[in-house]
Scaffold this active site. Structure first.
Site, PDB file in Angstrom:
ATOM      1  N   TRP A 181       4.242 -24.299  -5.488  1.00 45.20           N
ATOM      2  CA  TRP A 181       3.542 -25.426  -5.785  1.00 45.20           C
ATOM      3  C   TRP A 181       2.220 -25.117  -6.578  1.00 45.20           C
ATOM      4  CZ3 TRP A 181      -1.364 -27.340  -4.466  1.00 45.20           C
ATOM      5  CH2 TRP A 181      -1.368 -28.675  -4.198  1.00 45.20           C
ATOM      6  N   HIS A 182       1.722 -24.041  -6.082  1.00 45.23           N
ATOM      7  CA  HIS A 182       0.095 -23.958  -6.613  1.00 45.23           C
ATOM      8  C   HIS A 182       0.202 -23.570  -8.078  1.00 45.23           C
ATOM      9  CE1 HIS A 182      -1.057 -23.732  -2.385  1.00 45.23           C
ATOM     10  NE2 HIS A 182      -2.335 -24.118  -2.945  1.00 45.23           N
ATOM     11  N   GLY A 183       1.076 -23.110  -8.617  1.00 41.33           N
ATOM     12  CA  GLY A 183       1.203 -22.920 -10.244  1.00 41.33           C
ATOM     13  C   GLY A 183       2.392 -22.257 -10.712  1.00 41.33           C
TER      14      GLY A 183
ATOM     15  N   PHE B 137      -3.665 -27.734 -10.561  1.00 43.58           N
ATOM     16  CA  PHE B 137      -2.317 -27.881  -9.831  1.00 43.58           C
ATOM     17  C   PHE B 137      -1.774 -29.110  -9.657  1.00 43.58           C
ATOM     18  CE2 PHE B 137      -4.793 -24.107  -7.323  1.00 43.58           C
ATOM     19  CZ  PHE B 137      -4.303 -23.245  -8.463  1.00 43.58           C
TER      20      PHE B 137
END
Length: 478
Positions: A325-327, A478
């Protein structure tokens, strides 16, 4: 428009005055004004992506009503999956398509097959991961019949686009935010003052702690090949405080700003670096995301039910998805996997729910055991942050390899030749003391002597803050 910019300093009081001026003219007008201000705030980043936000909002608003009006389960399921697939599809295209294309190309090249996949040359829409998760939770809650759909378009649109949380959270729930939007707000002086104080503290964490640490962390990470072990240890520490000051600072400004409008947002940080184990850390770091994954992924997968293997599987899924999800980079996936391994011993020994209360509650200092546990937990998180900060996985491993060579040639190296390096460590030490003494409060300016504390912190911002070029908040990517 950055929270730490002059434009926001003009924007916020104008919206605040207009918002309370139209208060007597009706809730709908008040919400409409706040919605227009939110769209303007978002359009300041890139007005073209405003259409994507509007489409996502309309999609979830429409499908939510259709699910409630569905005559059978089949129709309800159709509208549910339409929203899920389209929302995740947009997120996948803008955020992850190039990652998968590049990874697949490298995989084929590894077996001798040359391929050249088409890639997108677009920037990532700011806040897309956050407002997508707002919409997903809303649709899922309607599908599970936890809530009824909101039929007022302005009210629902404001829930999604509310500017304090739009671009970097916290990730709100319809059950918490929508009732506040639908209710008439009355100006509360004490709440507004507390909001101003929280904004000041958040700004201090951003421009004094995070942005000063960034100057040093960037220098070390960009030249890690020539740094000795001490400097590399410092780099990991600097980045740990950079990302904490940056993201929790943003959250404090968001929560404080929202209090000015009579709306309380979910708390996103609760002094995570005073955690005694990784499980406690994740109950205190990015709380709105952790709880989102718990409620909408971990529990549906079976949660802590079933055997140990199922619990381990679910834990790894949660941390892998959190990393992703963060990247769109393998570094984030490794970061998430590393935290899963950190969590594993606690899960197996059933100690993941041991440290629920605030550390050393009601005491001035922690015990030796508590202090050792906090230091160990911080070191583990700082180690993982190296992967989060590095451009590639190989660069992160190279950084760590150099760090654990225990090469101290050059002595205090970075501290010696970098101006104000020692002063920054002293500032961080003072920051830790202030946060420690405030760990049972929402933020340090609460309690006695609020005006004096706020004045001292404002002076600190003006004297020590980095203003030469306002830096983006890390989580905007993000």
């Amino acid at each position: 428009m950055l929270f730490n910019s002059f434009s926001f300093l003009l924007f916020l009081p104008i919206v605040f005055v207009l918002y309370w001026w139209v208060n007597k003219k009706g809730l709908q007008l008040q919400n409409s004004l706040l919605l227009l201000a939110s769209y303007f705030f978002y359009a300041c980043w890139d007005w073209r992506f405003l259409f994507l936000l509007l489409f996502s909002t309309a999609l979830d608003y429409f499908t939510g009503i259709k699910m409630a009006e569905a005559k059978n389960q089949g129709h309800k399921t159709f509208w549910f999956w339409l929203s899920i697939i389209v929302n995740l599809g947009f997120l996948g295209v803008f955020k992850y398509y190039n990652f998968f294309a590049a990874s697949f190309t490298e995989l084929l090249a590894g077996v001798g097959i040359q391929a050249n996949f088409w890639t997108l040359k677009v920037i990532l829409p700011v806040g897309i991961s956050f407002y997508t998760f707002h919409g997903l939770s809303y649709v899922i809650d309607i599908y599970k019949e936890r809530i009824q759909p909101e039929r007022n378009g302005v009210t629902y649109s404001l829930f999604v686009a509310y500017f304090p949380l739009l671009v970097a959270g916290p990730i709100e729930r319809a059950t918490h935010l929508l009732p506040q939007i639908k209710k008439k707000r009355v100006f509360d002086y004490s709440q507004a003052i507390d909001g101003v104080h929280q904004i000041i503290w958040g700004l201090f964490k951003k421009v004094v702690i995070a942005d000063n640490c960034a100057l040093f962390a960037n220098d070390i990470f960009d030249h890690y090949q020539s740094m000795n072990s001490l400097s590399l240890f410092l780099g990991a520490i600097y980045f740990s405080f950079q990302i904490y000051g940056d993201f929790s600072g943003y959250s404090d400004i968001a929560l404080g700003t929202s209090k000015l409008f009579g709306i309380d947002l979910l708390r996103n940080f609760n002094y995570p670096y005073f955690s005694r184990d990784i499980a406690e850390f994740w109950r205190r770091w990015h709380i709105s995301l952790s709880s989102w994954f718990r409620d909408y992924l971990y529990i549906p997968l079976g949660g802590s039910q079933g055997g140990m293997m199922m619990k381990i599987r679910n834990t790894f899924i949660i941390f892998l998805v959190s990393g992703f999800w963060h990247g769109a980079n393998w570094t984030f996936i490794v970061w998430g996997t590393l935290h899963a391994f950190y969590f594993l011993p606690l899960l197996i020994t059933k100690k993941n729910r041991h440290n629920i209360e605030t550390v050393a509650k009601g005491k001035v200092v922690p015990t030796i055991k508590e202090l050792a546990s906090m230091i160990l937990t911080f070191c583990l998180t700082a180690l993982a942050w190296v992967f989060f900060r590095a451009k590639t996985v190989s660069e992160a491993f190279e950084y760590l390899k150099n760090m654990f060579r225990f090469n101290f040639k050059g002595g205090i190296q970075f501290l010696e030749f970098e101006r104000y390096a020692v002063e920054l460590l002293l500032l961080l030490s003072l920051f830790i003391v202030v946060e420690w003494n405030s760990r049972e409060q929402e933020h340090p300016i609460k309690g006695k002597g609020t005006m004096l504390k706020a004045l001292i912190i404002l002076v600190g911002i003006l004297v020590l803050g980095v203003f030469s070029s306002p830096a983006d908040f890390i989580y905007f990517q993000f």
